[in-house]
Design a protein around this motif. Structure first.
Motif, mmCIF file in Angstrom:
data_model
loop_
_atom_site.group_PDB
_atom_site.id
_atom_site.type_symbol
_atom_site.label_atom_id
_atom_site.label_comp_id
_atom_site.label_asym_id
_atom_site.label_seq_id
_atom_site.Cartn_x
_atom_site.Cartn_y
_atom_site.Cartn_z
ATOM 1 N N VAL A 129 -49.371 -19.012 34.244
ATOM 2 C CA VAL A 129 -49.830 -20.248 33.591
ATOM 3 C C VAL A 129 -51.126 -19.993 32.826
ATOM 4 N N ILE A 130 -52.043 -19.253 33.425
ATOM 5 C CA ILE A 130 -53.285 -18.927 32.704
ATOM 6 C C ILE A 130 -52.965 -18.168 31.424
ATOM 7 N N ALA A 131 -52.084 -17.172 31.501
ATOM 8 C CA ALA A 131 -51.716 -16.397 30.312
ATOM 9 C C ALA A 131 -51.077 -17.292 29.253
ATOM 10 N N TYR A 132 -50.205 -18.172 29.687
ATOM 11 C CA TYR A 132 -49.526 -19.079 28.751
ATOM 12 C C TYR A 132 -50.539 -19.949 28.009
ATOM 13 N N VAL A 133 -51.465 -20.544 28.752
ATOM 14 C CA VAL A 133 -52.470 -21.415 28.128
ATOM 15 C C VAL A 133 -53.365 -20.606 27.198
ATOM 16 N N VAL A 134 -53.765 -19.416 27.633
ATOM 17 C CA VAL A 134 -54.614 -18.563 26.789
ATOM 18 C C VAL A 134 -53.908 -18.217 25.490
ATOM 19 N N LEU A 135 -52.616 -17.870 25.574
ATOM 20 C CA LEU A 135 -51.887 -17.524 24.351
ATOM 21 C C LEU A 135 -51.709 -18.718 23.422
ATOM 22 N N LEU A 136 -51.694 -19.921 23.967
ATOM 23 C CA LEU A 136 -51.631 -21.116 23.116
ATOM 24 C C LEU A 136 -52.931 -21.299 22.337
ATOM 25 N N ILE A 137 -54.030 -20.861 22.931
ATOM 26 C CA ILE A 137 -55.348 -21.115 22.342
ATOM 27 C C ILE A 137 -55.803 -19.986 21.425
ATOM 28 N N ILE A 138 -55.560 -18.729 21.803
ATOM 29 C CA ILE A 138 -56.117 -17.626 20.997
ATOM 30 C C ILE A 138 -55.205 -17.302 19.810
ATOM 31 N N TYR A 189 -65.641 -23.178 47.710
ATOM 32 C CA TYR A 189 -65.025 -23.492 46.420
ATOM 33 C C TYR A 189 -65.724 -22.753 45.285
ATOM 34 N N GLY A 190 -67.037 -22.619 45.374
ATOM 35 C CA GLY A 190 -67.774 -21.874 44.359
ATOM 36 C C GLY A 190 -67.352 -20.411 44.318
ATOM 37 N N ALA A 191 -67.212 -19.805 45.489
ATOM 38 C CA ALA A 191 -66.773 -18.407 45.559
ATOM 39 C C ALA A 191 -65.352 -18.266 45.016
ATOM 40 N N GLN A 192 -64.480 -19.211 45.367
ATOM 41 C CA GLN A 192 -63.102 -19.144 44.875
ATOM 42 C C GLN A 192 -63.059 -19.321 43.358
ATOM 43 N N LEU A 193 -63.861 -20.241 42.827
ATOM 44 C CA LEU A 193 -63.907 -20.421 41.370
ATOM 45 C C LEU A 193 -64.428 -19.168 40.672
ATOM 46 N N LEU A 194 -65.411 -18.508 41.268
ATOM 47 C CA LEU A 194 -65.928 -17.272 40.686
ATOM 48 C C LEU A 194 -64.838 -16.191 40.653
ATOM 49 N N MET A 195 -64.105 -16.054 41.750
ATOM 50 C CA MET A 195 -63.027 -15.052 41.778
ATOM 51 C C MET A 195 -61.919 -15.401 40.784
ATOM 52 N N SER A 196 -61.598 -16.679 40.676
ATOM 53 C CA SER A 196 -60.584 -17.107 39.700
ATOM 54 C C SER A 196 -61.075 -16.897 38.276
ATOM 55 N N PHE A 197 -62.360 -17.107 38.045
ATOM 56 C CA PHE A 197 -62.972 -16.856 36.730
ATOM 57 C C PHE A 197 -62.835 -15.382 36.371
ATOM 58 N N MET A 198 -63.098 -14.493 37.326
ATOM 59 C CA MET A 198 -62.980 -13.052 37.079
ATOM 60 C C MET A 198 -61.539 -12.673 36.742
ATOM 61 N N THR A 199 -60.588 -13.224 37.476
ATOM 62 C CA THR A 199 -59.170 -12.963 37.195
ATOM 63 C C THR A 199 -58.809 -13.466 35.802
ATOM 64 N N SER A 200 -59.284 -14.659 35.478
ATOM 65 C CA SER A 200 -59.001 -15.244 34.169
ATOM 66 C C SER A 200 -59.567 -14.386 33.043
ATOM 67 N N LEU A 201 -60.772 -13.877 33.228
ATOM 68 C CA LEU A 201 -61.361 -13.013 32.193
ATOM 69 C C LEU A 201 -60.498 -11.782 31.953
ATOM 70 N N PHE A 202 -59.956 -11.212 33.009
ATOM 71 C CA PHE A 202 -59.080 -10.051 32.843
ATOM 72 C C PHE A 202 -57.825 -10.443 32.076
ATOM 73 N N ILE A 203 -57.193 -11.541 32.450
ATOM 74 C CA ILE A 203 -55.978 -11.988 31.760
ATOM 75 C C ILE A 203 -56.272 -12.274 30.294
ATOM 76 N N ILE A 204 -57.404 -12.906 30.018
ATOM 77 C CA ILE A 204 -57.803 -13.207 28.637
ATOM 78 C C ILE A 204 -57.999 -11.912 27.852
ATOM 79 N N SER A 205 -58.674 -10.957 28.460
ATOM 80 C CA SER A 205 -58.923 -9.680 27.793
ATOM 81 C C SER A 205 -57.616 -8.972 27.440
#
Length: 143
Positions: free
Chosen positions: A134-143, A62-78
């Motif tokens: 969904v990640i992009a949608y939530v990010v756009l609501l916040i930024i 789960y830690g490895a999966q969360l790390l990979m999801s975190f990396m994907t999220s950072l790209f989408i946020i960027s």
């Protein structure tokens, strides 16, 4: 920078929630995933034993999966912070150019039951697409 890290963590949690729901036994996708893993051929006792054997590894997995999801999220946020709502188009292009071929290749060369391979393929690529959107949608609501 702190906002990006927090949004990345939020994106990782979103991915975990979507994945948990998507692959739960209450969904067809969860049942296909368990068939892919061979759980449908095990007795209830064997299933329980496999789950007990896997428990010590779960925090690392789960830690490895969360790390990979975190990396994907950072790209989408960027991307979202630079192009706004056009991020959806970028997500679709990246999904079509990278996710579909990678998932397809892994299943093509796997030992997956040929009667199950298309279900698993569409389940996995759509789970990724839904998660990214969904990640992009939530990010756009916040930024």
């Amino acid at each position: 920078m702190t906002t990006m890290i927090l949004l990345g963590l939020l994106g990782a949690v979103i991915a975990a929630v979507i994945g948990t729901i998507w692959y739960s036994m209450a969904t067809p996708m969860g049942k296909w995933h368990m068939q892919y893993l061979g759980f449908d051929k095990l007795t209830p006792e064997e299933q329980k034993q496999k789950m007990q054997e896997a428990k010590p590894q779960m925090p690392k997995l789960y830690g490895a999966q969360l790390l990979m999801s975190f990396m994907t999220s950072l790209f989408i946020i960027s991307v979202a912070s630079n192009v706004g709502s056009m991020v959806y188009g970028y997500i679709l292009m990246i999904w079509a150019a990278f996710v579909i071929p990678l998932v397809g290749s892994s299943l093509l060369w796997s030992n997956c039951d040929r009667g199950l391979v298309w279900k698993k393929f569409f389940s996995d690529i759509l789970c990724n697409l839904v998660t990214y959107l969904v990640i992009a949608y939530v990010v756009l609501l916040i930024i």
